[in-house]
Design a protein around this motif. Structure first.
Motif, PDB file in Angstrom:
ATOM      1  N   LEU A   5     -38.536 -63.133  13.210  1.00 37.35           N
ATOM      2  CA  LEU A   5     -37.107 -63.113  13.494  1.00 37.35           C
ATOM      3  C   LEU A   5     -36.865 -63.242  14.990  1.00 37.35           C
ATOM      4  N   SER A   8     -33.367 -60.578  17.409  1.00 31.78           N
ATOM      5  CA  SER A   8     -33.334 -59.291  16.705  1.00 31.78           C
ATOM      6  C   SER A   8     -32.582 -58.211  17.465  1.00 31.78           C
ATOM      7  N   GLY A  13     -28.863 -59.848  14.309  1.00 32.56           N
ATOM      8  CA  GLY A  13     -30.285 -59.557  14.260  1.00 32.56           C
ATOM      9  C   GLY A  13     -30.594 -58.087  14.079  1.00 32.56           C
ATOM     10  N   LYS A  14     -29.834 -57.211  14.728  1.00 35.06           N
ATOM     11  CA  LYS A  14     -30.055 -55.771  14.568  1.00 35.06           C
ATOM     12  C   LYS A  14     -29.845 -55.344  13.129  1.00 35.06           C
ATOM     13  N   ALA A  17     -32.852 -56.669  11.082  1.00 36.00           N
ATOM     14  CA  ALA A  17     -34.095 -55.932  11.355  1.00 36.00           C
ATOM     15  C   ALA A  17     -34.048 -54.499  10.858  1.00 36.00           C
ATOM     16  N   ILE A  22     -39.317 -56.967   8.437  1.00 38.16           N
ATOM     17  CA  ILE A  22     -39.583 -58.117   9.297  1.00 38.16           C
ATOM     18  C   ILE A  22     -41.030 -58.032   9.781  1.00 38.16           C
ATOM     19  N   GLN A  25     -40.834 -59.528  15.377  1.00 34.59           N
ATOM     20  CA  GLN A  25     -39.588 -59.835  16.070  1.00 34.59           C
ATOM     21  C   GLN A  25     -39.885 -60.451  17.433  1.00 34.59           C
ATOM     22  N   ARG A  33     -36.763 -52.102  22.429  1.00 35.75           N
ATOM     23  CA  ARG A  33     -37.427 -52.375  21.164  1.00 35.75           C
ATOM     24  C   ARG A  33     -37.921 -51.074  20.533  1.00 35.75           C
ATOM     25  N   TYR A  38     -43.961 -57.017  17.915  1.00 41.71           N
ATOM     26  CA  TYR A  38     -43.099 -57.884  18.697  1.00 41.71           C
ATOM     27  C   TYR A  38     -43.905 -59.005  19.323  1.00 41.71           C
TER      28      TYR A  38
END
Length: 310
Positions: A5, A8, A13-14, A17, A22, A25, A33, A38
């Motif tokens: 994604l 995010s 995106g938030k 997620a 996911i 990200q 984060r 990630y």
């Protein structure tokens, strides 16, 4: 399906997620984060190094990009929204990713509708540099799909609303929560919107449904409403009562001209309807929430009552 994604940390995106699993990200250096895996980049443009991003990834959902704003140039939009998207898709395909879900913009279709709703297969009519960059990205993705077989799904959302939504919805939510009188009493236009909860559910469906590949979907709640009804729904969602004054549209357009906000006035009083019927036909998908149900999340979140929109 393991999903990569981008975007995010943005509004949509938030929500995605936080509510769906996911695999990885993509975030920029310095962005906040949590604990999930990630992949960090400086920026998403024509020079981004995607080496190592796609390990174990089946699908990319690409939300990241420059939003419509007067602060960006045509070159900025092309670099990030177009060339950045195309480079990401090339790298994904090269590394064995099967599908690429691209969140475009209803602006690709145009600014407003009169007699007929926009449809997925009509001639594109992007109305500004932002919409043009999204359309150029769509064309680039379709070319990649033809050349290497990457499955591409394009989603063009109408205005997305929900807790902490930016832009016009954030402004309307703040007004409805704090001002007991609004000027939309004679606003009998028809506009389509989509709740963020519905949009993220649709995006996940596009990522996983076997029949989604190759389609363009115009995303909405499926219930066009006037600005008057929309702001009434916001007010009900936050537990407020408002009075709608019948201010003539001509007066509002004059105010918009005098204040330099004519585009915003046209958005509030113009029509913008879409025909999302191919979503149900192809995917069997219907929005999980009605607009009334989605608006209750404004009050449940507590975001407006604690003045977070200030």
């Amino acid at each position: 399906m393991n999903i990569l994604l981008t975007g995010s940390t943005g509004f949509v995106g938030k929500h995605l997620a936080n509510n769906y699993r996911i695999h990885r990200q993509v975030v920029r250096d310095g962005e906040k984060r949590g604990q999930e895996p990630y992949f960090t980049v400086e920026s998403i443009n024509e020079d981004t190094d995607w080496n190592g991003a796609f390990d174990g990834v089946d699908v990319v959902i690409h939300l990241a990009g420059l939003a419509h704003s007067g602060t960006f140039s045509c070159e900025d939009y092309q670099s990030i929204n177009t060339q950045g998207t195309v480079r990401l898709a090339h790298a994904a395909a090269k590394n064995g990713v099967k599908r690429f879900v691209f969140v475009s913009s209803i602006g690709v279709n145009g600014t407003s509708t009169e007699d007929q709703p926009f449809t997925f297969d009509e001639t594109a009519n992007p109305h500004n540099a932002y919409a043009q960059s999204k359309y150029n990205a769509e064309l680039g993705l379709k070319q990649i799909s033809e050349n290497v077989g990457l499955e591409v799904v394009i989603v063009r959302p109408t205005l997305v609303y929900g807790p902490n939504a930016p832009g016009n919805f954030g402004m309307l939510a703040k007004l409805a929560s704090k001002v007991p009188v609004l000027p939309f009493g004679v606003a009998n236009n028809r506009r389509d919107f989509i709740a963020v909860q519905n949009l993220v559910d649709l995006l996940v469906t596009c990522a996983t449904h076997p029949e989604a590949a190759g389609h363009t979907f115009l995303a909405s709640d499926g219930e066009a409403v006037s600005t008057k009804d929309f702001t009434n729904a916001i007010a009900k969602g936050v537990g407020k009562k408002i009075l709608q004054l019948p201010i003539p549209i001509g007066v509002m357009r004059l105010v918009g001209k005098l204040t330099g906000r004519s585009p915003m006035i046209e958005q509030l009083y113009g029509n913008l309807e879409v025909d999302p019927s191919n979503i149900k036909e192809v995917l069997g998908w219907i929005p999980p929430l009605t607009m009334e149900q989605a608006m209750t999340s404004l009050r449940d979140s507590g975001k407006i009552n604690n003045d977070s929109y200030d």
